[in-house]
Design a protein around this motif. Structure first.
Motif, PDB file in Angstrom:
ATOM      1  N   LYS A   9       0.701  -1.321  -0.005  1.00  0.00           N
ATOM      2  CA  LYS A   9       0.033  -0.145   0.004  1.00  0.00           C
ATOM      3  C   LYS A   9       0.822   1.370  -0.057  1.00  0.00           C
ATOM      4  O   LYS A   9       0.605   2.200  -0.729  1.00  0.00           O
ATOM      5  CB  LYS A   9      -0.983  -0.183   1.141  1.00  0.00           C
ATOM      6  CG  LYS A   9      -1.808  -1.176   1.242  1.00  0.00           C
ATOM      7  CD  LYS A   9      -3.436  -0.744   1.588  1.00  0.00           C
ATOM      8  CE  LYS A   9      -4.377  -1.575   1.180  1.00  0.00           C
ATOM      9  NZ  LYS A   9      -4.219  -3.018   0.513  1.00  0.00           N
ATOM     10  N   THR A  10       1.907   1.034   0.729  1.00  0.00           N
ATOM     11  CA  THR A  10       2.886   2.482   0.841  1.00  0.00           C
ATOM     12  C   THR A  10       3.462   2.636  -0.600  1.00  0.00           C
ATOM     13  O   THR A  10       3.405   3.838  -1.207  1.00  0.00           O
ATOM     14  CB  THR A  10       3.931   2.178   1.879  1.00  0.00           C
ATOM     15  OG1 THR A  10       3.408   1.754   3.110  1.00  0.00           O
ATOM     16  CG2 THR A  10       4.536   3.576   2.168  1.00  0.00           C
ATOM     17  N   THR A  11       4.011   1.587  -1.195  1.00  0.00           N
ATOM     18  CA  THR A  11       4.801   1.846  -2.320  1.00  0.00           C
ATOM     19  C   THR A  11       3.516   2.572  -3.383  1.00  0.00           C
ATOM     20  O   THR A  11       3.928   3.239  -4.315  1.00  0.00           O
ATOM     21  CB  THR A  11       5.220   0.525  -2.980  1.00  0.00           C
ATOM     22  OG1 THR A  11       6.001  -0.035  -1.754  1.00  0.00           O
ATOM     23  CG2 THR A  11       6.205   0.882  -4.116  1.00  0.00           C
ATOM     24  N   MET A  12       2.411   1.811  -3.476  1.00  0.00           N
ATOM     25  CA  MET A  12       1.232   2.256  -4.462  1.00  0.00           C
ATOM     26  C   MET A  12       0.986   3.701  -4.362  1.00  0.00           C
ATOM     27  O   MET A  12       0.510   4.215  -5.094  1.00  0.00           O
ATOM     28  CB  MET A  12      -0.094   1.303  -4.324  1.00  0.00           C
ATOM     29  CG  MET A  12       0.297  -0.093  -5.017  1.00  0.00           C
ATOM     30  SD  MET A  12      -1.250  -0.921  -5.037  1.00  0.00           S
ATOM     31  CE  MET A  12      -1.243  -1.806  -3.343  1.00  0.00           C
ATOM     32  N   LYS A  13       0.945   4.142  -2.954  1.00  0.00           N
ATOM     33  CA  LYS A  13       0.477   5.487  -2.608  1.00  0.00           C
ATOM     34  C   LYS A  13       1.878   6.513  -3.021  1.00  0.00           C
ATOM     35  O   LYS A  13       1.181   7.453  -3.456  1.00  0.00           O
ATOM     36  CB  LYS A  13       0.389   5.510  -1.176  1.00  0.00           C
ATOM     37  CG  LYS A  13      -0.516   6.780  -0.900  1.00  0.00           C
ATOM     38  CD  LYS A  13      -0.735   7.019   0.674  1.00  0.00           C
ATOM     39  CE  LYS A  13      -1.373   8.235   1.079  1.00  0.00           C
ATOM     40  NZ  LYS A  13      -1.087   8.656   2.630  1.00  0.00           N
ATOM     41  N   GLU A  14       3.033   6.175  -2.663  1.00  0.00           N
ATOM     42  CA  GLU A  14       4.067   6.995  -3.042  1.00  0.00           C
ATOM     43  C   GLU A  14       4.609   7.038  -4.475  1.00  0.00           C
ATOM     44  O   GLU A  14       4.926   8.001  -4.985  1.00  0.00           O
ATOM     45  CB  GLU A  14       5.307   6.753  -1.860  1.00  0.00           C
ATOM     46  CG  GLU A  14       4.842   7.035  -0.322  1.00  0.00           C
ATOM     47  CD  GLU A  14       6.134   6.756   0.309  1.00  0.00           C
ATOM     48  OE1 GLU A  14       7.266   6.063  -0.128  1.00  0.00           O
ATOM     49  OE2 GLU A  14       5.886   6.700   1.769  1.00  0.00           O
ATOM     50  N   SER A  20       3.375   5.504 -10.250  1.00  0.00           N
ATOM     51  CA  SER A  20       3.579   5.413 -11.500  1.00  0.00           C
ATOM     52  C   SER A  20       4.773   4.261 -11.965  1.00  0.00           C
ATOM     53  O   SER A  20       5.091   3.856 -13.040  1.00  0.00           O
ATOM     54  CB  SER A  20       4.835   6.717 -11.948  1.00  0.00           C
ATOM     55  OG  SER A  20       5.798   6.861 -11.121  1.00  0.00           O
ATOM     56  N   TRP A  21       5.020   3.618 -10.501  1.00  0.00           N
ATOM     57  CA  TRP A  21       5.714   2.468 -10.822  1.00  0.00           C
ATOM     58  C   TRP A  21       5.055   1.230 -11.352  1.00  0.00           C
ATOM     59  O   TRP A  21       5.576   0.003 -11.545  1.00  0.00           O
ATOM     60  CB  TRP A  21       6.470   2.028  -9.469  1.00  0.00           C
ATOM     61  CG  TRP A  21       7.666   2.893  -8.771  1.00  0.00           C
ATOM     62  CD1 TRP A  21       7.950   4.055  -9.499  1.00  0.00           C
ATOM     63  CD2 TRP A  21       8.430   2.751  -7.811  1.00  0.00           C
ATOM     64  NE1 TRP A  21       8.872   4.740  -8.685  1.00  0.00           N
ATOM     65  CE2 TRP A  21       9.230   3.691  -7.752  1.00  0.00           C
ATOM     66  CE3 TRP A  21       8.584   1.783  -6.665  1.00  0.00           C
ATOM     67  CZ2 TRP A  21      10.288   3.999  -6.634  1.00  0.00           C
ATOM     68  CZ3 TRP A  21       9.495   1.720  -5.863  1.00  0.00           C
ATOM     69  CH2 TRP A  21      10.481   2.943  -5.911  1.00  0.00           C
ATOM     70  N   TYR A  22       3.652   1.382 -11.537  1.00  0.00           N
ATOM     71  CA  TYR A  22       2.894   0.175 -11.457  1.00  0.00           C
ATOM     72  C   TYR A  22       2.443  -0.035 -12.870  1.00  0.00           C
ATOM     73  O   TYR A  22       2.382   1.272 -13.681  1.00  0.00           O
ATOM     74  CB  TYR A  22       1.595   0.168 -10.490  1.00  0.00           C
ATOM     75  CG  TYR A  22       2.184  -0.355  -9.103  1.00  0.00           C
ATOM     76  CD1 TYR A  22       1.826  -1.553  -8.659  1.00  0.00           C
ATOM     77  CD2 TYR A  22       2.827   0.802  -8.205  1.00  0.00           C
ATOM     78  CE1 TYR A  22       2.276  -1.913  -7.300  1.00  0.00           C
ATOM     79  CE2 TYR A  22       3.304   0.311  -7.128  1.00  0.00           C
ATOM     80  CZ  TYR A  22       2.997  -0.906  -6.593  1.00  0.00           C
ATOM     81  OH  TYR A  22       3.324  -1.258  -5.276  1.00  0.00           O
ATOM     82  N   VAL A  44      -3.104  -0.309 -10.147  1.00  0.00           N
ATOM     83  CA  VAL A  44      -3.339   0.216  -8.955  1.00  0.00           C
ATOM     84  C   VAL A  44      -4.641   0.337  -8.629  1.00  0.00           C
ATOM     85  O   VAL A  44      -5.318  -0.149  -7.461  1.00  0.00           O
ATOM     86  CB  VAL A  44      -2.618   1.642  -8.681  1.00  0.00           C
ATOM     87  CG1 VAL A  44      -3.033   2.188  -7.291  1.00  0.00           C
ATOM     88  CG2 VAL A  44      -1.125   1.345  -8.766  1.00  0.00           C
ATOM     89  N   ASP A  45      -5.393   0.904  -9.385  1.00  0.00           N
ATOM     90  CA  ASP A  45      -7.021   1.214  -9.238  1.00  0.00           C
ATOM     91  C   ASP A  45      -7.838   0.032  -9.852  1.00  0.00           C
ATOM     92  O   ASP A  45      -8.830  -0.230  -9.360  1.00  0.00           O
ATOM     93  CB  ASP A  45      -7.513   2.320 -10.092  1.00  0.00           C
ATOM     94  CG  ASP A  45      -6.458   3.628  -9.977  1.00  0.00           C
ATOM     95  OD1 ASP A  45      -6.223   3.971  -8.828  1.00  0.00           O
ATOM     96  OD2 ASP A  45      -6.245   4.127 -10.941  1.00  0.00           O
ATOM     97  N   LYS A  46      -7.267  -0.311 -10.694  1.00  0.00           N
ATOM     98  CA  LYS A  46      -8.023  -1.626 -11.673  1.00  0.00           C
ATOM     99  C   LYS A  46      -7.258  -2.834 -11.580  1.00  0.00           C
ATOM    100  O   LYS A  46      -6.868  -3.014 -12.853  1.00  0.00           O
ATOM    101  CB  LYS A  46      -8.840  -1.297 -13.001  1.00  0.00           C
ATOM    102  CG  LYS A  46      -9.676   0.031 -12.663  1.00  0.00           C
ATOM    103  CD  LYS A  46     -10.565   0.107 -13.882  1.00  0.00           C
ATOM    104  CE  LYS A  46     -11.904   1.257 -13.569  1.00  0.00           C
ATOM    105  NZ  LYS A  46     -12.486   1.276 -14.735  1.00  0.00           N
ATOM    106  N   PRO A  47      -6.906  -3.320 -10.988  1.00  0.00           N
ATOM    107  CA  PRO A  47      -6.085  -4.642 -11.030  1.00  0.00           C
ATOM    108  C   PRO A  47      -6.761  -5.665 -11.881  1.00  0.00           C
ATOM    109  O   PRO A  47      -8.183  -5.724 -11.610  1.00  0.00           O
ATOM    110  CB  PRO A  47      -5.760  -5.107  -9.622  1.00  0.00           C
ATOM    111  CG  PRO A  47      -6.836  -4.625  -8.771  1.00  0.00           C
ATOM    112  CD  PRO A  47      -7.175  -3.123  -9.488  1.00  0.00           C
ATOM    113  N   ALA A  48      -6.195  -6.437 -12.733  1.00  0.00           N
ATOM    114  CA  ALA A  48      -6.490  -7.563 -13.264  1.00  0.00           C
ATOM    115  C   ALA A  48      -6.998  -8.820 -12.376  1.00  0.00           C
ATOM    116  O   ALA A  48      -6.060  -9.034 -11.302  1.00  0.00           O
ATOM    117  CB  ALA A  48      -5.812  -8.100 -14.437  1.00  0.00           C
TER     118      ALA A  48
END
Ligand SMILES: [Zn+2]
Length: 366
Positions: free
Chosen positions: A108-113, A116-118, A128-132
């Motif tokens: 969660k921390t990486t996704m928040k900070e 753009s890495w995802y 991040v918002d719509k995972p498969a």
């Protein structure tokens, strides 16, 4: 669908993979094995009393050694587990490698900070918002230089641990473009074998800009996204480059790098963009889980041969065998077929499930 079950099926199959060492070689002469190296993926032992977890590890590793295993790949979600298990592994004569979940990173921390890495799919939707498939399908993009730096740092930290033999990469790939037949059926996910934008990654800003520099085209607006060879190769190369960087990082510390990959070179490229035949690795472990493919046990020989021939001796190849899919007798057959097809040994999923009944049949083949 039960998320936990779903995620399980895509790692080497768990809870949520040459440089033969002197230890391994020294065993060969004394236990009569045919110049092979055998491995086991292991995960934290269940112990009702944490004070006795050391005893549980000792029992597991002593048994694995007795059952022909030279090296264990231990699931490392927290590096502290290595401090606990390394001395026990040494005492038992088992080489220990840190098995890490590489790019599936639902933190969660990486996704928040660092959103753009995802990875982003062909519809422009971020995982991040719509995972498969399931909520935790949040994957880092292997093209992103910041992700590469992050992964190198993770690996460097492991490599600073004395006594650790190497690092083992799992989930070193893109999310599944297409699922295996068993997973489509079991989880009732209607899907054909074509590339659909919803499951096709990665169209993040970094990938788009890197590909545009190479080809002059923005992949997000390309009419032939699904079939464009240059775009396909870009994704293969993206994972390959990351693995190669990690290989150099690991080798600077005098340790080795291995990886768990999909069952055949063709299926790996088609489903998850792993072109592992081209990777710099010390050892490669294929997850030849025949039931996922709706194939008989005999398919293990076909799949092993395909991988061994593609590698042409470049990297030692180990057939990953799923004990939950095999009876003891079938493990004997799967071992025999893997070695007949040219594997340098086998990898058990998992070592925690191994027992005397399995060993009775495996022993005859190694
Ligand atoms: Zn990307």
């Amino acid at each position: 669908m039960r998320k936990r079950d779903f995620l399980k099926i895509f790692s080497v199959g768990t809870v949520s993979a040459i440089a033969l060492s002197s230890v391994a070689w020294s065993c060969l002469g004394t236990d009569g094995k045919k110049g092979l190296k055998n491995w086991a993926w292991i995960h934290p032992v269940e112990s009702s009393d944490p004070a006795h977890s050391g005893d549980a590890w000792k029992k597991l590793l002593t048994n694995l050694k007795k059952w022909g295993i030279d090296s264990a790949l231990i699931l490392t979600q927290n590096n502290s587990i290595l401090g606990e298990v390394l001395p026990i592994a040494k005492e038992c004569g088992i080489e220990l490698h840190a098995w890490i979940i590489a790019l599936n990173w639902p933190d969660k921390t990486t996704m928040k900070e660092h959103p753009s890495w995802y990875v982003v799919n062909g519809k422009g939707e971020s995982c991040v918002d719509k995972p498969a498939y399931v909520d935790d399908y949040n994957w880092l993009c292997p093209s992103n230089p910041e992700v590469i730096g992050f992964m190198k740092k993770r690996v460097q930290e492991l490599c600073s641990i004395d006594g650790l033999a190497g690092v083992h990469l799992d989930y070193i790939r893109y999310p599944d473009v297409v699922l295996a037949p068993e997973h489509k059926a079991k989880y009732n996910i209607p899907q054909d074998d074509l590339v659909h934008p919803q499951f096709d990654y990665c169209y993040c800003d970094v990938c788009r800009s890197q590909f545009k520099k190479l080809s002059g085209t923005d992949p997000l607006t390309m009419p032939d996204q699904a079939t464009n060879d240059a775009w396909l190769n870009f994704r293969f190369d993206s994972v390959t480059n990351l693995v190669n960087e990690l290989y150099d990082t690991v080798h600077k510390s005098g340790k080795v790098l291995s990886a768990a990959v999909f069952p055949t070179p063709y299926l790996s490229k088609f489903r998850v963009r792993q072109d592992w035949v081209k990777w710099k690795l010390d050892d490669v472990m294929t997850m030849i889980y025949h039931r996922y493919e709706h194939k008989p046990v005999e398919w293990i020989e076909t799949a092993t041969r395909e991988g061994v021939e593609a590698l042409a001796g470049k990297i030692p190849y180990y057939s990953g065998l799923h004990l939950f899919h095999l009876t003891p007798k079938e493990l004997g057959l799967a071992t025999k077929l893997s070695l007949k097809a040219g594997a340098s040994g086998i990898v058990l999923f998992s070592g925690n499930r191994m027992n005397e009944d399995y060993w009775k049949y495996m022993e005859k083949e190694i």
